[in-house]
Design a protein around this motif. Structure first.
Motif, PDB file in Angstrom:
ATOM      1  N   SER A 119       3.735 -32.605   5.751  1.00  0.00           N
ATOM      2  CA  SER A 119       3.193 -31.795   4.577  1.00  0.00           C
ATOM      3  C   SER A 119       3.958 -30.424   4.280  1.00  0.00           C
ATOM      4  CB  SER A 119       1.810 -31.267   4.495  1.00  0.00           C
ATOM      5  OG  SER A 119       1.526 -30.512   5.374  1.00  0.00           O
ATOM      6  N   THR A 120       4.242 -29.957   3.150  1.00  0.00           N
ATOM      7  CA  THR A 120       4.877 -28.767   2.872  1.00  0.00           C
ATOM      8  C   THR A 120       4.096 -27.543   2.483  1.00  0.00           C
ATOM      9  OG1 THR A 120       6.633 -30.032   1.946  1.00  0.00           O
ATOM     10  CG2 THR A 120       6.590 -27.649   1.324  1.00  0.00           C
ATOM     11  N   ASN A 121       4.290 -26.512   3.376  1.00  0.00           N
ATOM     12  CA  ASN A 121       3.604 -25.099   3.263  1.00  0.00           C
ATOM     13  C   ASN A 121       3.606 -24.715   1.712  1.00  0.00           C
ATOM     14  OD1 ASN A 121       4.073 -25.701   6.177  1.00  0.00           O
ATOM     15  ND2 ASN A 121       3.895 -23.456   6.326  1.00  0.00           N
ATOM     16  N   ALA A 122       2.590 -24.082   1.638  1.00  0.00           N
ATOM     17  CA  ALA A 122       2.047 -23.498   0.213  1.00  0.00           C
ATOM     18  C   ALA A 122       3.181 -22.435  -0.013  1.00  0.00           C
ATOM     19  CB  ALA A 122       1.039 -22.929   0.006  1.00  0.00           C
ATOM     20  N   THR A 123       4.165 -22.133  -1.013  1.00  0.00           N
ATOM     21  CA  THR A 123       5.173 -21.177  -1.234  1.00  0.00           C
ATOM     22  C   THR A 123       4.699 -20.102  -2.359  1.00  0.00           C
ATOM     23  OG1 THR A 123       6.231 -22.583  -3.105  1.00  0.00           O
ATOM     24  CG2 THR A 123       7.085 -22.741  -0.547  1.00  0.00           C
ATOM     25  N   ALA A 124       3.374 -20.335  -3.004  1.00  0.00           N
ATOM     26  CA  ALA A 124       2.962 -19.474  -3.913  1.00  0.00           C
ATOM     27  C   ALA A 124       2.480 -17.877  -3.332  1.00  0.00           C
ATOM     28  CB  ALA A 124       1.956 -19.917  -4.674  1.00  0.00           C
ATOM     29  N   LEU A 125       2.455 -18.152  -1.867  1.00  0.00           N
ATOM     30  CA  LEU A 125       2.003 -16.840  -1.093  1.00  0.00           C
ATOM     31  C   LEU A 125       2.498 -16.959   0.001  1.00  0.00           C
ATOM     32  CD1 LEU A 125      -0.642 -14.788  -1.478  1.00  0.00           C
ATOM     33  CD2 LEU A 125      -1.851 -16.305  -0.165  1.00  0.00           C
ATOM     34  N   ASP A 126       2.993 -15.566   0.576  1.00  0.00           N
ATOM     35  CA  ASP A 126       3.454 -15.166   1.837  1.00  0.00           C
ATOM     36  C   ASP A 126       1.999 -14.819   2.695  1.00  0.00           C
ATOM     37  OD1 ASP A 126       4.491 -14.175   4.090  1.00  0.00           O
ATOM     38  OD2 ASP A 126       6.373 -13.730   3.313  1.00  0.00           O
ATOM     39  N   ALA A 127       1.577 -15.588   3.395  1.00  0.00           N
ATOM     40  CA  ALA A 127       0.453 -15.146   4.245  1.00  0.00           C
ATOM     41  C   ALA A 127       0.320 -14.059   5.205  1.00  0.00           C
ATOM     42  CB  ALA A 127      -0.156 -16.475   4.974  1.00  0.00           C
ATOM     43  N   THR A 128       1.654 -13.841   5.939  1.00  0.00           N
ATOM     44  CA  THR A 128       1.829 -12.784   6.521  1.00  0.00           C
ATOM     45  C   THR A 128       1.955 -11.499   6.092  1.00  0.00           C
ATOM     46  OG1 THR A 128       2.979 -14.401   8.205  1.00  0.00           O
ATOM     47  CG2 THR A 128       3.367 -11.810   8.587  1.00  0.00           C
ATOM     48  N   GLU A 129       2.754 -11.642   4.915  1.00  0.00           N
ATOM     49  CA  GLU A 129       2.764 -10.157   4.194  1.00  0.00           C
ATOM     50  C   GLU A 129       1.484  -9.865   3.525  1.00  0.00           C
ATOM     51  OE1 GLU A 129       5.427  -7.981   3.659  1.00  0.00           O
ATOM     52  OE2 GLU A 129       6.052  -8.922   5.339  1.00  0.00           O
ATOM     53  N   GLU A 130       0.697 -11.066   2.941  1.00  0.00           N
ATOM     54  CA  GLU A 130      -0.488 -10.674   2.098  1.00  0.00           C
ATOM     55  C   GLU A 130      -1.703  -9.954   3.162  1.00  0.00           C
ATOM     56  OE1 GLU A 130      -2.814 -10.161  -0.823  1.00  0.00           O
ATOM     57  OE2 GLU A 130      -0.718 -10.901  -1.053  1.00  0.00           O
ATOM     58  N   ILE A 131      -1.526 -10.649   4.561  1.00  0.00           N
ATOM     59  CA  ILE A 131      -2.372 -10.261   5.451  1.00  0.00           C
ATOM     60  C   ILE A 131      -2.117  -8.693   5.749  1.00  0.00           C
ATOM     61  CG2 ILE A 131      -3.207 -10.525   8.063  1.00  0.00           C
ATOM     62  CD1 ILE A 131      -2.756 -13.448   7.453  1.00  0.00           C
ATOM     63  N   TRP A 132      -0.754  -8.451   6.069  1.00  0.00           N
ATOM     64  CA  TRP A 132      -0.532  -7.137   6.406  1.00  0.00           C
ATOM     65  C   TRP A 132      -0.971  -6.159   5.240  1.00  0.00           C
ATOM     66  CZ3 TRP A 132      -0.619  -4.000   9.980  1.00  0.00           C
ATOM     67  CH2 TRP A 132      -0.358  -2.497   9.990  1.00  0.00           C
ATOM     68  N   ARG A 133      -0.653  -6.370   4.302  1.00  0.00           N
ATOM     69  CA  ARG A 133      -1.019  -5.580   2.889  1.00  0.00           C
ATOM     70  C   ARG A 133      -2.493  -5.362   2.961  1.00  0.00           C
ATOM     71  NH1 ARG A 133       3.342  -8.108   0.099  1.00  0.00           N
ATOM     72  NH2 ARG A 133       1.724  -9.862  -0.658  1.00  0.00           N
ATOM     73  N   PHE A 134      -3.305  -6.623   3.415  1.00  0.00           N
ATOM     74  CA  PHE A 134      -4.872  -6.143   3.185  1.00  0.00           C
ATOM     75  C   PHE A 134      -5.063  -5.401   4.261  1.00  0.00           C
ATOM     76  CE2 PHE A 134      -8.957  -7.789   4.810  1.00  0.00           C
ATOM     77  CZ  PHE A 134      -9.687  -7.405   3.664  1.00  0.00           C
TER      78      PHE A 134
END
Length: 358
Positions: free
Chosen positions: A336-351
């Motif tokens: 399966s292909t990873n979601a591309t609508a969100l960058d989890a690593t960057e979103e996590i660090w921003r949080f």
């Protein structure tokens, strides 16, 4: 020490998950034969690590060799591999310190935990998660601990996150104690800001992040889980811990609405995303009002309840696709292909960066 190349790690991990499910489906009399076959298979693979009859004793006899670790390393920038004695065993980890590190300026610490059947090497691989480049961009130290493994090199490891997963759960591995000891050890080597320590993980690693928030709330300012819900047995944190949860609606393993998909039915009946969010909203004393939308893109929606007790927050992001994967990265195994609508690593660090130190 010679270790398996990542493609062979992935093939072996897939085989192991299938074999373990087969062994648990009423095939107890064949369990010993199956495990012996697995051992012979691993021993026959080119470059495969030797299996130990007692991995703990073997690792303790030569921890540096068992870890593929630096026997000694300077407390300076760069990537390091090391081991840590804990509970009669030798636990493994990797750590990356950014080039901007200054001993006079303590940096935040991110504990990044791999998924079930993975390893610290997979979690530290830039192709899959991008944590090392994020540490360089944003200026934090990231450590990749290895879960419980029967193998000297730490392959096919799992975390004891409560109701999940695998050998770590079944053997009662003291993973909470290991992470606490690891943080203490790192503080003795690098300047770490004790008020800004975070935990995150993929799947079983995300579940482990929830257990750390439950049992070590004084050590973690915030945690973030991707594709792994809260499956702790009990949780009564003495103080609030900010939580970010990221999950694909079409996750085929840890189902969004609760339960286990076909590939994971041998593990446990996983909690749903909604139940996980509700529990942590209650634990953190969040307002009962409707959540705020903090991010909306084509294929992803992030909502939040804040401010909660002690200035904490509970945020959750849902992606429309991607399955059981890390959004914005690539999948170590599977099609399966990873979601591309969100960058989890960057979103996590921003949080993480938004959380005010207590």
């Amino acid at each position: 020490m010679t270790t398996l190349p990542l493609p062979q790690q992935r093939r072996l991990a897939t085989w192991w998950h299938r074999a373990r499910g087969w062994l648990r489906r009423g095939n107890a009399p064949r369990l010993r034969l199956g495990l012996r076959f697995l051992g012979l298979l691993c021993l026959g693979l080119p470059g495969a690590p030797a299996l130990a009859a007692n991995p703990s004793q073997a690792a303790a006899a030569n921890p540096a060799q068992a870890a593929g670790a630096d026997s000694a390393f300077s407390a300076g920038p760069g990537s390091h591999r090391a081991s840590l004695p804990h509970g009669g065993t030798t636990r493994l980890y990797r750590v990356h310190v950014p080039a901007s590190y200054d001993p006079q300026r303590p940096l935040p610490l991110v504990v990044s935990m791999h998924g079930g059947g993975g390893s610290m090497d997979i979690q530290a691989d830039e192709r899959y998660y991008g944590w090392i480049s994020a540490a360089e961009r944003h200026g934090f130290i990231v450590v990749f601990p290895n879960g419980y493994s029967r193998f000297r090199g730490g392959h096919l490891a799992t975390w004891n996150a409560g109701r999940c997963c695998g050998a770590a759960r079944d053997q009662g591995s003291d993973d909470v104690g290991f992470i606490a000891a690891l943080i203490d050890s790192l503080r003795g080597q690098w300047a770490i800001d004790e008020r800004r320590v975070f935990a995150t993980g993929m799947s079983n690693g995300g579940m482990m992040a929830y257990r750390l928030a439950c049992e070590l709330p004084q050590r973690f300012l915030a945690i973030a889980a991707v594709a792994g819900t809260d499956n702790t047995h009990q949780c009564t944190p003495a103080q609030a811990v900010s939580v970010l949860h990221i999950h694909a609606r079409d996750d085929e393993r840890v189902l969004y609405d609760g339960g286990a998909g076909k590939p994971s039915r041998q593990e446990t009946d996983y909690s749903s995303v909604a139940d996980t969010v509700a529990r942590w909203s209650q634990r953190n004393g969040c307002p009962a009002a409707a959540p705020q939308t903090v991010l909306k893109t084509d294929g992803a929606l992030c909502e939040q309840r804040a401010p909660c007790r002690d200035g904490s927050a509970v945020q959750w992001c849902s992606t429309d696709g991607g399955g059981h994967s890390w959004p914005g990265g690539t999948k170590p195994r599977g099609r399966s292909t990873n979601a591309t609508a969100l960058d989890a690593t960057e979103e996590i660090w921003r949080f993480f960066a938004r959380q005010a130190p207590r």
